[in-house]
Design a protein around this motif. Structure first.
Motif, PDB file in Angstrom:
ATOM      1  N   ALA A   1      39.738  42.283  35.525  1.00 61.93           N
ATOM      2  CA  ALA A   1      39.592  40.859  36.109  1.00 61.93           C
ATOM      3  C   ALA A   1      38.488  40.299  35.731  1.00 61.93           C
ATOM      4  O   ALA A   1      38.716  38.918  35.451  1.00 61.93           O
ATOM      5  CB  ALA A   1      39.484  41.232  37.859  1.00 61.93           C
ATOM      6  N   HIS A   2      37.369  40.778  35.367  1.00 60.26           N
ATOM      7  CA  HIS A   2      36.457  39.960  34.890  1.00 60.26           C
ATOM      8  C   HIS A   2      36.636  39.509  33.550  1.00 60.26           C
ATOM      9  O   HIS A   2      36.496  37.867  33.308  1.00 60.26           O
ATOM     10  CB  HIS A   2      35.055  40.730  34.618  1.00 60.26           C
TER      11      HIS A   2
ATOM     12  N   HIS B   1      39.547  38.594  32.291  1.00 63.90           N
ATOM     13  CA  HIS B   1      40.599  37.638  32.830  1.00 63.90           C
ATOM     14  C   HIS B   1      40.039  36.310  33.059  1.00 63.90           C
ATOM     15  O   HIS B   1      40.375  35.127  32.652  1.00 63.90           O
ATOM     16  CB  HIS B   1      41.718  38.053  33.701  1.00 63.90           C
ATOM     17  N   ASP B   2      39.033  36.453  33.947  1.00 61.26           N
ATOM     18  CA  ASP B   2      38.501  35.177  34.564  1.00 61.26           C
ATOM     19  C   ASP B   2      37.591  34.570  33.585  1.00 61.26           C
ATOM     20  O   ASP B   2      37.619  33.314  33.493  1.00 61.26           O
ATOM     21  CB  ASP B   2      37.648  35.394  35.621  1.00 61.26           C
TER      22      ASP B   2
ATOM     23  N   ALA C   1      40.035  32.740  31.214  1.00 62.65           N
ATOM     24  CA  ALA C   1      40.671  31.701  32.038  1.00 62.65           C
ATOM     25  C   ALA C   1      39.691  30.454  31.992  1.00 62.65           C
ATOM     26  O   ALA C   1      39.849  29.151  31.463  1.00 62.65           O
ATOM     27  CB  ALA C   1      41.066  31.902  33.358  1.00 62.65           C
ATOM     28  N   ALA C   2      38.271  30.619  32.218  1.00 60.11           N
ATOM     29  CA  ALA C   2      37.296  29.618  32.238  1.00 60.11           C
ATOM     30  C   ALA C   2      36.917  29.095  30.756  1.00 60.11           C
ATOM     31  O   ALA C   2      36.593  28.073  30.821  1.00 60.11           O
ATOM     32  CB  ALA C   2      35.924  30.483  32.714  1.00 60.11           C
TER      33      ALA C   2
ATOM     34  N   ASP D   1      44.599  29.711  29.435  1.00 57.47           N
ATOM     35  CA  ASP D   1      45.470  29.916  30.733  1.00 57.47           C
ATOM     36  C   ASP D   1      46.801  30.731  30.494  1.00 57.47           C
ATOM     37  O   ASP D   1      47.300  30.921  29.663  1.00 57.47           O
ATOM     38  CB  ASP D   1      45.847  28.590  31.320  1.00 57.47           C
TER      39      ASP D   1
ATOM     40  N   ALA E   1      45.291  34.591  29.138  1.00 57.95           N
ATOM     41  CA  ALA E   1      44.133  34.966  29.887  1.00 57.95           C
ATOM     42  C   ALA E   1      44.343  36.448  30.206  1.00 57.95           C
ATOM     43  O   ALA E   1      43.253  37.342  30.189  1.00 57.95           O
ATOM     44  CB  ALA E   1      43.987  34.092  30.961  1.00 57.95           C
ATOM     45  N   TRP E   2      45.457  36.926  30.577  1.00 61.14           N
ATOM     46  CA  TRP E   2      45.851  38.411  30.870  1.00 61.14           C
ATOM     47  C   TRP E   2      45.730  39.222  29.622  1.00 61.14           C
ATOM     48  O   TRP E   2      45.620  40.420  29.584  1.00 61.14           O
ATOM     49  CB  TRP E   2      47.125  38.481  31.519  1.00 61.14           C
TER      50      TRP E   2
ATOM     51  N   THR F   1      30.635  36.753  34.616  1.00 63.15           N
ATOM     52  CA  THR F   1      31.082  36.348  35.909  1.00 63.15           C
ATOM     53  C   THR F   1      30.602  36.522  36.968  1.00 63.15           C
ATOM     54  O   THR F   1      30.776  36.596  38.086  1.00 63.15           O
ATOM     55  CB  THR F   1      32.489  37.020  35.889  1.00 63.15           C
TER      56      THR F   1
ATOM     57  N   LEU G   1      30.891  28.924  35.232  1.00 63.49           N
ATOM     58  CA  LEU G   1      32.224  29.026  34.536  1.00 63.49           C
ATOM     59  C   LEU G   1      33.091  27.948  34.754  1.00 63.49           C
ATOM     60  O   LEU G   1      33.999  27.625  34.032  1.00 63.49           O
ATOM     61  CB  LEU G   1      33.151  30.135  35.255  1.00 63.49           C
ATOM     62  N   GLU G   2      32.596  26.873  35.679  1.00 64.54           N
ATOM     63  CA  GLU G   2      33.128  25.442  35.731  1.00 64.54           C
ATOM     64  C   GLU G   2      32.845  24.542  34.498  1.00 64.54           C
ATOM     65  O   GLU G   2      33.879  24.074  34.185  1.00 64.54           O
ATOM     66  CB  GLU G   2      32.839  24.729  37.109  1.00 64.54           C
TER      67      GLU G   2
END
Length: 221
Positions: free
Chosen positions: A23-24, A26-27, A30-31, A35, A39-40, A84, A90-91
């Protein structure tokens, strides 16, 4: 026959840790602007490279190639977990993070290809010196021949005395009947000629070989 399913604490811990790391990653992807399915795909790529390097270490032994790509995948996974956790915004991700995420597919492809097709442990392991050759067997030394023993006085007395006349020993046994017949032939020859019969005449009269005629003449002398 049904087997009861028993939970394994280690397996449960591995599943939880893998899910969080997945999950980290992926995040973070994505950041960084990846997308959708992309991202996966990033966490899958990182985890596969980590597993491939670990299997290479387990199957072929320690090598610089396997350790290098294992550390690269481990740093990517740990970096995503740390990033993360609030250490990065991450923004508004930095340009260096975007650059690393964008270049990861090519880096992961290179690492997977090298791990799958590179010669196994070439130049990594310590060469084993060849076993020393067995020494050549030394030639056996034969004992020196013993000198001929000199017979003692008692042994010399037991030896047969040599013939003083120097006549050679009979080469073959002469039958007694042949010797008696030769005496008659010699007596007849001496009665007719007045001389002793010689070996050649005796050989011709008896029809025997020359050595046997010489032996018979020596016995008649």
């Amino acid at each position: 026959m049904t087997r009861s399913i028993r939970p394994d604490a280690v397996l449960v811990q591995a599943v939880i840790a893998g899910a969080l790391s997945f999950a980290h990653l992926h995040d973070l992807a994505a950041a960084a602007g990846q997308d959708g399915w992309k991202a996966w795909a990033y966490p899958v790529s990182v985890d596969l490279l980590l597993v491939a390097a670990w299997r290479r270490l387990r199957s072929d032994g320690p090598s610089r190639l396997a350790w290098c790509w294992f550390l690269i995948a481990l740093v990517a996974s740990l970096g995503a977990n740390v990033a993360t956790a609030g250490f990065l915004d991450l923004e508004h991700p930095p340009a260096l993070l975007r650059l690393g995420v964008a270049g990861w597919p090519a880096l992961a492809f290179l690492g997977g290809t090298l791990l799958a097709h590179a010669p196994k442990s070439v130049g990594d392991r310590v060469p084993v010196p060849p076993a020393p050759a067995a020494p050549a067997p030394e030639p056996e030394t034969l004992p020196d021949p013993e000198p001929d023993a000199v017979p003692s006085a008692d042994e010399a007395a037991a030896l047969p005395a040599a013939d003083p006349t120097g006549a050679p020993a009979p080469a073959m046994p002469v039958p007694a009947a042949l010797v008696d017949h030769a005496r008659k032939v010699a007596a007849d020859h001496e009665a007719r000629t007045g001389t002793r019969i010689d070996a050649d005449t005796l050989r011709a009269r008896l029809g025997v070989p020359a050595p046997m005629a010489d032996d018979i003449a020596a016995q008649l002398a």
